[in-house]
Design an enzyme around this catalytic site. Sequence first.
Site, short mmCIF file in Angstrom:
data_model
loop_
_atom_site.label_atom_id
_atom_site.label_comp_id
_atom_site.label_asym_id
_atom_site.label_seq_id
_atom_site.Cartn_x
_atom_site.Cartn_y
_atom_site.Cartn_z
N GLU A 441 34.67 19.79 16.46
CA GLU A 441 33.71 20.67 15.80
C GLU A 441 34.45 21.56 14.82
O GLU A 441 35.51 22.12 15.14
CB GLU A 441 32.98 21.52 16.83
CG GLU A 441 32.02 22.54 16.22
CD GLU A 441 31.31 23.40 17.27
OE1 GLU A 441 30.97 24.55 16.96
OE2 GLU A 441 31.12 22.91 18.41
N GLU A 446 30.34 31.10 10.93
CA GLU A 446 29.42 31.63 11.92
C GLU A 446 29.40 33.14 11.77
O GLU A 446 30.41 33.75 11.40
CB GLU A 446 29.83 31.26 13.35
CG GLU A 446 29.66 29.81 13.70
CD GLU A 446 30.02 29.55 15.15
OE1 GLU A 446 29.12 29.28 15.96
OE2 GLU A 446 31.23 29.62 15.47
#
Length: 556
Positions: A441, A446
């Site tokens: 990932e 974020e």
Amino acid sequence: MNNIKYYIGLVLAVAVLFTSCQEDDTSIGDIVTPTNVTISAEIVGVDADNPYGDGSGVVNFTSTADNEITYQFNFGDGKTDVAPSGEIEHRFTTTGINTYTVVVNAVGTGGVKSSTAMEVEVYSSFSDVEAEDFLSGELVGDSKTWYWAADIPLHVGLGPIEDDYGNGEFAYEAWWGSILAWDEEKYCMYSDEFVFTRTEEGLTFEQTAGLAFIPGAYGDEIGVTGDTCYDETVATTMYGVKTVSFLPSTSKAALEGSYNDEAYRGTAFEISDGGFMGWYVGASSYDIISVTENTLRVRIIQPGFGAWYQVFTSSKPVEGEVDFESEFNDLVWSDEFDTDGAPDATNWTYDTGAGGWGNQELQTYTDDASNVIVEDGVLKITAIKDGDTYTSTRLKSQGLQSFKYGRVEAYAKLPASQGTWPAIWMLGSNFDTVGWPSCGEIDIMEQTGADKETSLGTFHWLDVSSSTNASYGETLAVSDMTSEFHLYTLEWSEEHLIILVDNVEVVTLTNSDDLPFYDKNFFMILNVAMGGSLGGDVDPDFTQDSMEIDYVRVYQ
């Protein structure tokens, strides 16, 4: 010998005057003046058709004397050297047939010297007029000032002297270590200014401002604290006008290596009298990797240690501003979100449903137009409060668009509400077969629900030894993420993965074949979650908020 031309000069020893302090110094024994000093020269490539050599400009000198300790050579072209054996090779680089007066000092005990001199006529055919023009300008009297390219990462790095990493790349991606833009430790050298000037005789070089940076290993060698800057009292050859000569590159990196799949230029330059461009490691010869009107990339060898790679610019960087130089420039895919309505079905599909998504998230993902729409040239993903629950959208390019290596960009403005958790990220295309975290990932961006002024960049993979998630990430403060668009980027190659915001590095991970990011395809995901492990508590007055994305682009 038919192909060698000799010049031999003899001189009687000169008288040497000793001071009283020399007479009293018994630690060096008797002071003896060298005598019978001779010098001879072998010009490489001399024959009947080439009386001044083969054009390489290389001459092998031999000096002998009685009672000598070492020999000091002055080659008459602005360069000097020392040869304890009396044998030394020198390359004369001024184009054409030129005459040089070469002086040798035979040095005896106490530093006393006897000298002799000779003239050599040597032919040098090597020139790189374009490189000279780039460095200084085309006309006599032209000059150009160069600066450290401090506004880009990797403007200084360290690599091997003789070895590549199996792909022919000696520079940049193969560096053992490299530094960030406006690197804090190197700040003391960013005021350096280096001036190349064209004269009738060729180019000159002068450092006109700043200090000399001495790296740690060379500091140890010369007995000073390294990884800091010094003035001319330590870096004694820093200042003064020096001559610049050009010659063919002979290093293995220049002859066999490449940069971004392009061969080195094949030209080197030497700065006379121990001159150097700000980085003091006792060397003055620079391989030119590439040179243009505005950018100079060079390689300089610190003997016995490594090769330093350096980047200079002729446009003075603005302090604090960053100009990241990507290695990927060909646009291979993009979504500009310029057609109103639902997202392009050839690029995007949806994850839908609830269940917490492994992070105790509160939203239900839908493909409803209230949660996702393209309008006014941007993609809007909107989280909405719906009674006691929330709805939002999770777009993905899985099965439609996937990529291996390149530069991935998303230009986005983020939601401001407490409890929203926006993300721009990627999963390995083998997710359905190997699962998470084995697929890998890459979280390009974020933002937590509580801190709306920080961008997180994180990598996840499977730690085989413990069969658990392994991760590595960093954060970057970005004060206006919710009011302005910013560029969120992944720079991804076989050698490394770099996450950036507005071309400022957030985090770098060295890639390797035991990580899922090596030689594997990944797909894109764009979503806004609510609550959960990073979203945290949701503002009780929350109604709705959006992440807006102007474009997504991939370069390779």
